[in-house]
Write a protein that holds these residues in place. Structure first.
Motif, PDB file in Angstrom:
ATOM      1  N   SER A  55     -10.343  -7.341  17.556  1.00 62.59           N
ATOM      2  CA  SER A  55     -10.000  -6.113  16.841  1.00 62.59           C
ATOM      3  C   SER A  55      -9.474  -5.036  17.780  1.00 62.59           C
ATOM      4  O   SER A  55      -8.603  -4.237  17.410  1.00 62.59           O
ATOM      5  N   ALA A  56      -9.972  -5.008  19.020  1.00 65.42           N
ATOM      6  CA  ALA A  56      -9.522  -3.969  19.965  1.00 65.42           C
ATOM      7  C   ALA A  56      -8.033  -4.114  20.269  1.00 65.42           C
ATOM      8  O   ALA A  56      -7.339  -3.115  20.552  1.00 65.42           O
ATOM      9  N   ASP A  57      -7.511  -5.364  20.189  1.00 62.22           N
ATOM     10  CA  ASP A  57      -6.096  -5.582  20.488  1.00 62.22           C
ATOM     11  C   ASP A  57      -5.185  -4.927  19.458  1.00 62.22           C
ATOM     12  O   ASP A  57      -4.009  -4.656  19.736  1.00 62.22           O
ATOM     13  N   TYR A  58      -5.706  -4.686  18.259  1.00 62.79           N
ATOM     14  CA  TYR A  58      -4.889  -4.110  17.192  1.00 62.79           C
ATOM     15  C   TYR A  58      -4.905  -2.582  17.191  1.00 62.79           C
ATOM     16  O   TYR A  58      -4.181  -1.957  16.425  1.00 62.79           O
ATOM     17  N   ARG A  59      -5.753  -1.965  18.018  1.00 59.47           N
ATOM     18  CA  ARG A  59      -5.819  -0.504  18.136  1.00 59.47           C
ATOM     19  C   ARG A  59      -5.898   0.167  16.760  1.00 59.47           C
ATOM     20  O   ARG A  59      -5.084   1.020  16.404  1.00 59.47           O
ATOM     21  N   TYR A  60      -6.876  -0.260  15.975  1.00 63.28           N
ATOM     22  CA  TYR A  60      -7.067   0.350  14.653  1.00 63.28           C
ATOM     23  C   TYR A  60      -7.335   1.853  14.780  1.00 63.28           C
ATOM     24  O   TYR A  60      -8.085   2.286  15.659  1.00 63.28           O
ATOM     25  N   PHE A  61      -6.752   2.634  13.898  1.00 63.85           N
ATOM     26  CA  PHE A  61      -7.152   4.035  13.758  1.00 63.85           C
ATOM     27  C   PHE A  61      -6.811   4.478  12.335  1.00 63.85           C
ATOM     28  O   PHE A  61      -5.904   3.911  11.697  1.00 63.85           O
ATOM     29  N   PRO A  62      -7.524   5.459  11.784  1.00 63.76           N
ATOM     30  CA  PRO A  62      -7.280   5.896  10.397  1.00 63.76           C
ATOM     31  C   PRO A  62      -5.825   6.310  10.199  1.00 63.76           C
ATOM     32  O   PRO A  62      -5.236   6.994  11.043  1.00 63.76           O
ATOM     33  N   ASP A  63      -5.243   5.876   9.074  1.00 64.94           N
ATOM     34  CA  ASP A  63      -3.852   6.219   8.782  1.00 64.94           C
ATOM     35  C   ASP A  63      -3.774   7.707   8.398  1.00 64.94           C
ATOM     36  O   ASP A  63      -4.381   8.134   7.404  1.00 64.94           O
ATOM     37  N   PRO A  64      -3.036   8.495   9.159  1.00 58.05           N
ATOM     38  CA  PRO A  64      -2.972   9.941   8.871  1.00 58.05           C
ATOM     39  C   PRO A  64      -2.190  10.266   7.593  1.00 58.05           C
ATOM     40  O   PRO A  64      -2.281  11.394   7.090  1.00 58.05           O
ATOM     41  N   ASP A  65      -1.441   9.304   7.072  1.00 62.48           N
ATOM     42  CA  ASP A  65      -0.644   9.563   5.873  1.00 62.48           C
ATOM     43  C   ASP A  65      -1.406   9.255   4.583  1.00 62.48           C
ATOM     44  O   ASP A  65      -0.886   9.523   3.488  1.00 62.48           O
ATOM     45  N   LEU A  66      -2.596   8.682   4.701  1.00 60.46           N
ATOM     46  CA  LEU A  66      -3.365   8.317   3.507  1.00 60.46           C
ATOM     47  C   LEU A  66      -4.749   8.951   3.555  1.00 60.46           C
ATOM     48  O   LEU A  66      -5.499   8.735   4.514  1.00 60.46           O
ATOM     49  N   PRO A  67      -5.119   9.731   2.553  1.00 65.21           N
ATOM     50  CA  PRO A  67      -6.471  10.316   2.527  1.00 65.21           C
ATOM     51  C   PRO A  67      -7.503   9.237   2.252  1.00 65.21           C
ATOM     52  O   PRO A  67      -7.162   8.121   1.806  1.00 65.21           O
ATOM     53  N   PRO A  68      -8.778   9.505   2.494  1.00 67.86           N
ATOM     54  CA  PRO A  68      -9.825   8.531   2.158  1.00 67.86           C
ATOM     55  C   PRO A  68      -9.766   8.171   0.668  1.00 67.86           C
ATOM     56  O   PRO A  68      -9.437   9.010  -0.176  1.00 67.86           O
ATOM     57  N   LEU A  69     -10.055   6.905   0.380  1.00 73.15           N
ATOM     58  CA  LEU A  69     -10.087   6.437  -1.010  1.00 73.15           C
ATOM     59  C   LEU A  69     -11.458   6.765  -1.600  1.00 73.15           C
ATOM     60  O   LEU A  69     -12.479   6.241  -1.141  1.00 73.15           O
ATOM     61  N   VAL A  70     -11.485   7.639  -2.603  1.00 78.07           N
ATOM     62  CA  VAL A  70     -12.737   8.046  -3.249  1.00 78.07           C
ATOM     63  C   VAL A  70     -12.815   7.375  -4.619  1.00 78.07           C
ATOM     64  O   VAL A  70     -11.914   7.514  -5.445  1.00 78.07           O
ATOM     65  N   ILE A  71     -13.891   6.618  -4.835  1.00 76.27           N
ATOM     66  CA  ILE A  71     -14.099   5.921  -6.105  1.00 76.27           C
ATOM     67  C   ILE A  71     -15.350   6.499  -6.764  1.00 76.27           C
ATOM     68  O   ILE A  71     -16.473   6.254  -6.323  1.00 76.27           O
ATOM     69  N   ALA A  72     -15.149   7.282  -7.799  1.00 73.97           N
ATOM     70  CA  ALA A  72     -16.267   7.929  -8.489  1.00 73.97           C
ATOM     71  C   ALA A  72     -17.056   6.899  -9.299  1.00 73.97           C
ATOM     72  O   ALA A  72     -16.501   5.899  -9.760  1.00 73.97           O
TER      73      ALA A  72
END
Length: 483
Positions: free
Chosen positions: A273-290
């Protein structure tokens, strides 16, 4: 479940699956482009899919609802908040240079899938299921030594379902995959078309001596057939054991299966997983499911296979195995219910579906919805067995005629083939008397306590009647005559 590990050449096999399920939305996960299959290359890739400057992704609500539906079906936690991340790697068919996926907080967490391996029930725990976009496709044929890129698939919504490494044989892995495949189609979240790439299997395989830590795994990518899955796993297991027995170590890698050669080959070293350098996408807000959203989806869910199987056990008296087989797909369940309702014989319908019907379907590689014998015809056939019109053996002949198109009506086939059982007690009694008179030795053996001799006498009655005698009547009459 057996407490003893299943061993191959003294090694325990450890298998986990990652299944990429294409969600049945009309548009892509972050754009309005069509997901229809078969369009000319690059005709269904919009500016968002192409990652043109200034474009922004917008999440497809229908894709989220399908993820919720799956989470509810497997008893998982549907995360009230989940995060989309960028998975960075370079490949020609990945326009942005990264894939939008979920990493640390997926939308579906946990859950389990239960299935049968033979008559043994197995439960596989799920790690997670997360939403992500598909990449495009590299084409290597008909380009005069060059490669082409088709971006129609880029942005197609996927639900990646990850299991725990709970499987211990290729057979367990394929039964798990088949059950998952049937479930996503049952829920209506995927069309299940493996040839078109709607349901793909990545299989992680390792081996170890019993009691030792997990071995190094190799991932077999993009298996699109259940038969290939079994063949690929079995080859990979034996290859890994050969390597260890020869003193080599297993290197973590991604491998491909070549069905023509029947072997796996390494494609590249396996990334972490470290090879993919995951980080939160700044163009998409968190997905909130009520909670209200989850409850609404739950209210729209079909009856699930587990619940339906329990109903078939309780209401129809089916054994657990039979009930599970009747719910292996929605088509199977609907066929069973229709035939059961028409003849009122649930166990006999289940027996025929698991027996003759499944045998024909498997031999001809057909789906149940394409079966030439309808539920109504099968119910009529079972009714003729129950009312004594035909024997079980004659019923198989009628079924064969119906299946192959040699007949279209149960009674007409029975009449044309002369399969009606002899129900004239006088005629049957005459045959029984003749058999007793002609088989004095068998009669004496039966009277001396040899049960096999009685079976021989029944066989003679059936032979003399050309198979038309009712076996139950013949048995009863023989016992009466012989005292």
């Amino acid at each position: 479940m057996s407490s003893q590990p299943q061993l191959v050449r003294g090694y325990e096999v450890v298998i986990g699956l990652e299944n990429h399920v294409q969600l049945s939305t009309r548009s892509k996960i972050f754009s309005g482009a069509s997901t229809a299959f078969g369009a000319a290359p690059n005709t269904q890739a919009c500016p968002v899919d192409l990652a043109l400057p200034g474009t922004l992704p917008v999440l497809n609500r229908a894709a989220v609802e399908r993820a919720i539906r799956f989470g509810l079906a497997v008893g998982a936690k549907v995360a009230p908040l989940s995060i989309f991340a960028r998975k960075n790697y370079f490949y020609p068919d990945l326009p942005k240079g990264y894939q939008i996926s979920q990493f640390e907080i997926p939308v579906v967490q946990g859950g389990s899938v239960a299935f049968f391996v033979g008559d043994r029930q197995k439960v596989v725990q799920l790690t997670r299921a997360h939403l992500e976009e598909d990449a495009g496709k590299s084409l290597h044929e008909d380009f005069h030594g060059q490669s082409g890129i088709d971006l129609n698939r880029a942005g197609t919504p996927l639900l990646e379902i990850v299991s725990e490494p709970d499987m211990r044989s290729a057979q367990e892995a394929v039964e798990y995959a088949k059950t998952l495949h049937a479930l996503v189609m049952w829920l209506g979240i995927c069309d299940g078309n493996m040839q078109e790439g709607s349901f793909r299997c990545d299989v992680n395989v390792s081996v170890r001596k019993p009691g030792e830590p997990f071995g190094t795994r190799r991932e077999i990518k993009n298996l699109n057939s259940f038969r290939y899955l079994v063949d690929a796993v079995n080859y990979e297991v034996n290859w890994q054991i050969d390597q260890l027995e020869d003193g080599f170590t297993i290197q973590q890698a991604t491998v491909l299966y070549n069905p023509d050669k029947g072997e796996t080959r390494a494609m590249r070293s396996k990334e972490d997983s470290a090879d993919y350098r995951y980080f939160p996408d700044p163009d998409l807000p968190p997905l909130v499911i009520a909670p209200e959203w989850v409850e609404r989806v739950k209210g729209e869910m079909p009856e699930l296979p587990r619940a339906m199987a329990e109903r078939f056990q309780q209401a129809d008296g089916l054994p657990a195995y039979d009930a599970t087989m009747m719910t292996q797909s929605l088509a199977f369940a609907r066929y069973y219910e229709a035939a059961r309702d028409a003849c009122g014989q649930p166990k006999l319908v289940a027996n025929w579906l698991m027996g003759e019907v499944s045998k024909r379907l498997n031999a001809e590689e057909r789906e149940l919805q394409d079966a030439p014998v309808s539920p109504a015809l099968l119910a009529q056939l079972i009714g003729r067995i129950q009312d004594g019109t035909i024997s079980n053996n004659a019923a198989r002949q009628v079924f064969d005629a119906l299946w192959t198109g040699a007949g279209s009506e149960v009674d007409a086939v029975i009449e044309a083939k002369g399969l009606k059982q002899m129900n004239d007690s006088g005629a049957l009694e005459k045959i029984v008397d003749e058999v007793i008179a002609a088989n004095a030795k068998s009669v004496e053996e039966y009277k001396s306590g040899k049960d096999k001799a009685f079976n021989a006498l029944v066989g003679q009655v059936m032979k003399a009647s050309k198979g038309k005698a009712n076996p139950a009547q013949a048995t009863e009459l023989l016992k009466k005559k012989l005292g």
